[in-house]
Design a protein around this motif. Structure first.
Motif, PDB file in Angstrom:
ATOM      1  N   GLU A 114       0.809  -1.160   0.090  1.00 19.75           N
ATOM      2  CA  GLU A 114       0.041  -0.015   0.098  1.00 19.75           C
ATOM      3  C   GLU A 114       0.896   1.146  -0.129  1.00 19.75           C
ATOM      4  O   GLU A 114       0.683   2.163  -0.787  1.00 19.75           O
ATOM      5  CB  GLU A 114      -0.692  -0.069   1.297  1.00 19.75           C
ATOM      6  N   ARG A 115       1.735   1.315   0.753  1.00 19.85           N
ATOM      7  CA  ARG A 115       2.563   2.562   0.949  1.00 19.85           C
ATOM      8  C   ARG A 115       3.900   2.651   0.134  1.00 19.85           C
ATOM      9  O   ARG A 115       4.150   3.748  -0.064  1.00 19.85           O
ATOM     10  CB  ARG A 115       2.989   2.601   2.416  1.00 19.85           C
ATOM     11  N   ILE A 116       4.227   1.398  -0.496  1.00 19.82           N
ATOM     12  CA  ILE A 116       5.628   1.761  -1.396  1.00 19.82           C
ATOM     13  C   ILE A 116       5.166   1.292  -2.749  1.00 19.82           C
ATOM     14  O   ILE A 116       5.176   1.797  -3.433  1.00 19.82           O
ATOM     15  CB  ILE A 116       6.853   0.933  -0.650  1.00 19.82           C
ATOM     16  N   GLY A 117       4.660  -0.425  -2.678  1.00 21.72           N
ATOM     17  CA  GLY A 117       4.375  -0.581  -4.018  1.00 21.72           C
ATOM     18  C   GLY A 117       3.338   0.260  -4.925  1.00 21.72           C
ATOM     19  O   GLY A 117       3.667   0.388  -6.017  1.00 21.72           O
ATOM     20  N   LYS A 118       2.437   0.809  -4.268  1.00 22.39           N
ATOM     21  CA  LYS A 118       1.408   1.464  -5.126  1.00 22.39           C
ATOM     22  C   LYS A 118       2.123   2.911  -5.425  1.00 22.39           C
ATOM     23  O   LYS A 118       1.557   3.559  -6.553  1.00 22.39           O
ATOM     24  CB  LYS A 118       0.370   1.862  -4.234  1.00 22.39           C
ATOM     25  N   ARG A 119       3.051   3.430  -4.843  1.00 24.63           N
ATOM     26  CA  ARG A 119       3.857   4.639  -5.394  1.00 24.63           C
ATOM     27  C   ARG A 119       4.640   4.297  -6.656  1.00 24.63           C
ATOM     28  O   ARG A 119       4.256   5.160  -7.520  1.00 24.63           O
ATOM     29  CB  ARG A 119       4.967   4.943  -4.291  1.00 24.63           C
ATOM     30  N   PHE A 120       4.894   3.281  -6.783  1.00 24.75           N
ATOM     31  CA  PHE A 120       5.512   2.873  -8.218  1.00 24.75           C
ATOM     32  C   PHE A 120       4.394   2.661  -9.365  1.00 24.75           C
ATOM     33  O   PHE A 120       4.888   2.869 -10.477  1.00 24.75           O
ATOM     34  CB  PHE A 120       6.409   1.566  -8.046  1.00 24.75           C
ATOM     35  N   PRO A 169      10.064  -8.663   8.707  1.00 21.03           N
ATOM     36  CA  PRO A 169       9.335  -7.205   8.363  1.00 21.03           C
ATOM     37  C   PRO A 169      10.227  -5.955   8.663  1.00 21.03           C
ATOM     38  O   PRO A 169       9.873  -4.690   8.064  1.00 21.03           O
ATOM     39  CB  PRO A 169       8.180  -7.209   9.270  1.00 21.03           C
ATOM     40  N   PHE A 170      11.403  -6.304   9.372  1.00 21.63           N
ATOM     41  CA  PHE A 170      12.019  -5.088   9.861  1.00 21.63           C
ATOM     42  C   PHE A 170      12.910  -4.598   8.428  1.00 21.63           C
ATOM     43  O   PHE A 170      13.315  -3.455   8.763  1.00 21.63           O
ATOM     44  CB  PHE A 170      12.882  -5.558  10.839  1.00 21.63           C
ATOM     45  N   SER A 171      13.037  -5.422   7.562  1.00 22.16           N
ATOM     46  CA  SER A 171      13.374  -5.262   6.241  1.00 22.16           C
ATOM     47  C   SER A 171      13.023  -3.614   5.662  1.00 22.16           C
ATOM     48  O   SER A 171      13.783  -2.943   4.926  1.00 22.16           O
ATOM     49  CB  SER A 171      13.381  -6.265   5.103  1.00 22.16           C
ATOM     50  N   GLN A 172      11.692  -3.560   5.764  1.00 21.20           N
ATOM     51  CA  GLN A 172      11.117  -2.308   5.348  1.00 21.20           C
ATOM     52  C   GLN A 172      10.445  -1.318   6.354  1.00 21.20           C
ATOM     53  O   GLN A 172       9.944  -0.474   5.850  1.00 21.20           O
ATOM     54  CB  GLN A 172      10.117  -2.695   4.248  1.00 21.20           C
ATOM     55  N   ASN A 173      10.663  -1.681   7.719  1.00 15.01           N
ATOM     56  CA  ASN A 173       9.559  -0.627   8.575  1.00 15.01           C
ATOM     57  C   ASN A 173      10.125   0.712   8.550  1.00 15.01           C
ATOM     58  O   ASN A 173       9.391   1.571   8.801  1.00 15.01           O
ATOM     59  CB  ASN A 173      10.047  -1.335   9.854  1.00 15.01           C
ATOM     60  N   GLU A 174      11.540   1.122   8.009  1.00 17.99           N
ATOM     61  CA  GLU A 174      11.741   2.590   8.121  1.00 17.99           C
ATOM     62  C   GLU A 174      11.249   3.179   6.884  1.00 17.99           C
ATOM     63  O   GLU A 174      10.996   4.548   7.020  1.00 17.99           O
ATOM     64  CB  GLU A 174      13.333   2.748   8.061  1.00 17.99           C
ATOM     65  N   ARG A 175      10.675   2.505   5.905  1.00 18.12           N
ATOM     66  CA  ARG A 175       9.867   3.018   4.843  1.00 18.12           C
ATOM     67  C   ARG A 175       8.461   3.099   4.991  1.00 18.12           C
ATOM     68  O   ARG A 175       7.760   4.014   4.816  1.00 18.12           O
ATOM     69  CB  ARG A 175      10.291   2.312   3.597  1.00 18.12           C
ATOM     70  N   THR A 176       8.028   1.888   5.755  1.00 17.91           N
ATOM     71  CA  THR A 176       6.510   1.838   5.850  1.00 17.91           C
ATOM     72  C   THR A 176       6.070   2.494   6.855  1.00 17.91           C
ATOM     73  O   THR A 176       4.809   2.723   7.178  1.00 17.91           O
ATOM     74  CB  THR A 176       5.974   0.316   5.661  1.00 17.91           C
ATOM     75  N   LYS A 177       6.678   2.703   8.083  1.00 19.79           N
ATOM     76  CA  LYS A 177       6.451   3.165   9.313  1.00 19.79           C
ATOM     77  C   LYS A 177       5.572   2.473  10.160  1.00 19.79           C
ATOM     78  O   LYS A 177       4.551   2.980  10.948  1.00 19.79           O
ATOM     79  CB  LYS A 177       5.941   4.578   9.254  1.00 19.79           C
ATOM     80  N   VAL A 178       5.396   1.055   9.953  1.00 21.44           N
ATOM     81  CA  VAL A 178       4.844   0.093  10.919  1.00 21.44           C
ATOM     82  C   VAL A 178       5.225   0.469  12.369  1.00 21.44           C
ATOM     83  O   VAL A 178       6.353   0.972  12.429  1.00 21.44           O
ATOM     84  CB  VAL A 178       4.962  -1.236  10.336  1.00 21.44           C
ATOM     85  N   ALA A 214      15.967   2.073  -5.941  1.00 21.40           N
ATOM     86  CA  ALA A 214      14.661   2.066  -6.947  1.00 21.40           C
ATOM     87  C   ALA A 214      13.890   3.181  -6.583  1.00 21.40           C
ATOM     88  O   ALA A 214      13.312   3.533  -7.561  1.00 21.40           O
ATOM     89  CB  ALA A 214      13.992   0.691  -6.319  1.00 21.40           C
ATOM     90  N   LEU A 215      13.811   3.599  -5.491  1.00 20.11           N
ATOM     91  CA  LEU A 215      12.934   4.740  -4.961  1.00 20.11           C
ATOM     92  C   LEU A 215      13.382   6.193  -5.630  1.00 20.11           C
ATOM     93  O   LEU A 215      12.722   6.765  -6.228  1.00 20.11           O
ATOM     94  CB  LEU A 215      12.707   4.865  -3.527  1.00 20.11           C
ATOM     95  N   ALA A 216      14.834   6.142  -5.574  1.00 27.38           N
ATOM     96  CA  ALA A 216      15.525   7.119  -6.123  1.00 27.38           C
ATOM     97  C   ALA A 216      15.195   7.128  -7.634  1.00 27.38           C
ATOM     98  O   ALA A 216      14.861   8.221  -8.440  1.00 27.38           O
ATOM     99  CB  ALA A 216      16.963   7.371  -5.862  1.00 27.38           C
ATOM    100  N   GLY A 217      15.370   6.133  -8.238  1.00 28.44           N
ATOM    101  CA  GLY A 217      15.301   5.982  -9.853  1.00 28.44           C
ATOM    102  C   GLY A 217      13.792   6.487 -10.248  1.00 28.44           C
ATOM    103  O   GLY A 217      13.705   6.849 -11.223  1.00 28.44           O
ATOM    104  N   ALA A 218      12.945   6.073  -9.450  1.00 28.72           N
ATOM    105  CA  ALA A 218      11.540   6.409  -9.675  1.00 28.72           C
ATOM    106  C   ALA A 218      11.155   7.495  -9.317  1.00 28.72           C
ATOM    107  O   ALA A 218      10.072   8.134  -9.759  1.00 28.72           O
ATOM    108  CB  ALA A 218      10.604   5.379  -9.174  1.00 28.72           C
ATOM    109  N   GLY A 219      11.986   8.394  -8.814  1.00 23.19           N
ATOM    110  CA  GLY A 219      11.536   9.911  -8.370  1.00 23.19           C
ATOM    111  C   GLY A 219      10.539   9.956  -7.024  1.00 23.19           C
ATOM    112  O   GLY A 219       9.895  10.872  -6.941  1.00 23.19           O
ATOM    113  N   ILE A 220      10.783   8.752  -6.145  1.00 24.77           N
ATOM    114  CA  ILE A 220       9.820   8.715  -5.112  1.00 24.77           C
ATOM    115  C   ILE A 220      10.572   9.230  -3.782  1.00 24.77           C
ATOM    116  O   ILE A 220      11.419   8.508  -3.378  1.00 24.77           O
ATOM    117  CB  ILE A 220       9.407   7.304  -5.040  1.00 24.77           C
ATOM    118  N   ALA A 221       9.913  10.120  -3.045  1.00 18.69           N
ATOM    119  CA  ALA A 221      10.481  10.517  -1.870  1.00 18.69           C
ATOM    120  C   ALA A 221       9.478  10.254  -0.662  1.00 18.69           C
ATOM    121  O   ALA A 221       8.430  10.390  -0.885  1.00 18.69           O
ATOM    122  CB  ALA A 221      10.628  12.136  -2.020  1.00 18.69           C
ATOM    123  N   LEU A 222       9.835   9.519   0.279  1.00 16.53           N
ATOM    124  CA  LEU A 222       9.134   8.937   1.290  1.00 16.53           C
ATOM    125  C   LEU A 222       8.925   9.972   2.107  1.00 16.53           C
ATOM    126  O   LEU A 222       9.725  10.892   2.546  1.00 16.53           O
ATOM    127  CB  LEU A 222       9.545   7.667   1.778  1.00 16.53           C
TER     128      LEU A 222
END
Length: 222
Positions: A114-120, A169-178, A214-222
């Protein structure tokens, strides 16, 4: 012949397998699958896993997907105590691995979608989904935090596959803010893994490099 592991370096599920293999001293041959380019949905890959998900293990005639199954296979192959040092520990490890799949990891994956995948895909987050995932994470997190109050690891006094499964799940928690930071024992346990298990720290860096680029390449800032 080395065991082949197919997967994307940004995958927390691949991280579970590569970390476990490194801890067990198992030689693997990494085969890159770029999830962002749809390489997990090619006809060739779908023959390995019809779900189009990674990782996938190929060891001679044995083909397995699902990280937990792969890790159990690898641990049994080399007789590792990551699957438990005693029969009782083995059952407890399996209990927590099943718990992780049913009560824990799935909700962090949904949050990432929801928070990362959909941004792409230039789609908005569905807050009703993240509200649900946060509620489920908090309910399971409370159980886990209590369990870790007086334990260094999930089972026994040493690292097991249960730790690796539940830590994924800690692999992505800093990005998803769970809401993991609401649980001090859980946070302390995760830091303990990073400090004590070099493979876990190394694979964190790999995931971070892959997803952040990948985020930087897509121009996505979290």
């Amino acid at each position: 012949m080395a065991i082949k592991i197919y997967g994307d370096p940004g995958s927390g599920s691949l991280r579970r397998v590569t970390s476990a293999a490194a801890v067990m001293g198992i030689e693997i041959e990494r085969v890159g699958i770029d999830l962002f380019k749809g390489e997990s949905h090619t006809p060739e890959f779908l023959k390995l896993n019809p779900h189009g998900l990674s990782p996938v293990m190929v060891d001679g005639d044995v083909v397995l997907y699902e990280s937990s199954a792969i890790n159990i296979y690898l641990a049994e192959k080399v007789g590792s105590d990551l699957l438990g040092a005693t029969p009782q520990e083995r059952y407890e490890v399996l209990q927590w691995m099943f718990w992780s799949g049913e009560q824990w990891r799935i909700f962090s994956v949904l949050t990432f979608d929801e928070r990362i995948g959909k941004r792409f895909m230039n789609q908005p987050e569905d807050k009703s989904i993240t509200d649900l995932t946060f509620a489920k994470i908090r309910a399971a997190g409370a159980v886990l935090d209590a369990h870790l109050a007086n334990r260094p690891f999930i089972v026994g006094d040493h690292l097991t596959l249960a730790d690796i499964d539940i830590a994924a799940p800690f692999s992505q928690n800093e990005r998803t803010k769970v809401p993991f930071n609401e649980f001090p024992n859980l946070v302390a346990w995760q830091q303990r893994l990073l400090d004590m298990v070099p493979a876990w720290a190394a694979t964190k860096r790999e995931v971070d490099d892959r997803i952040d680029s990948a985020l930087a390449g897509a121009g996505i800032a979290l």
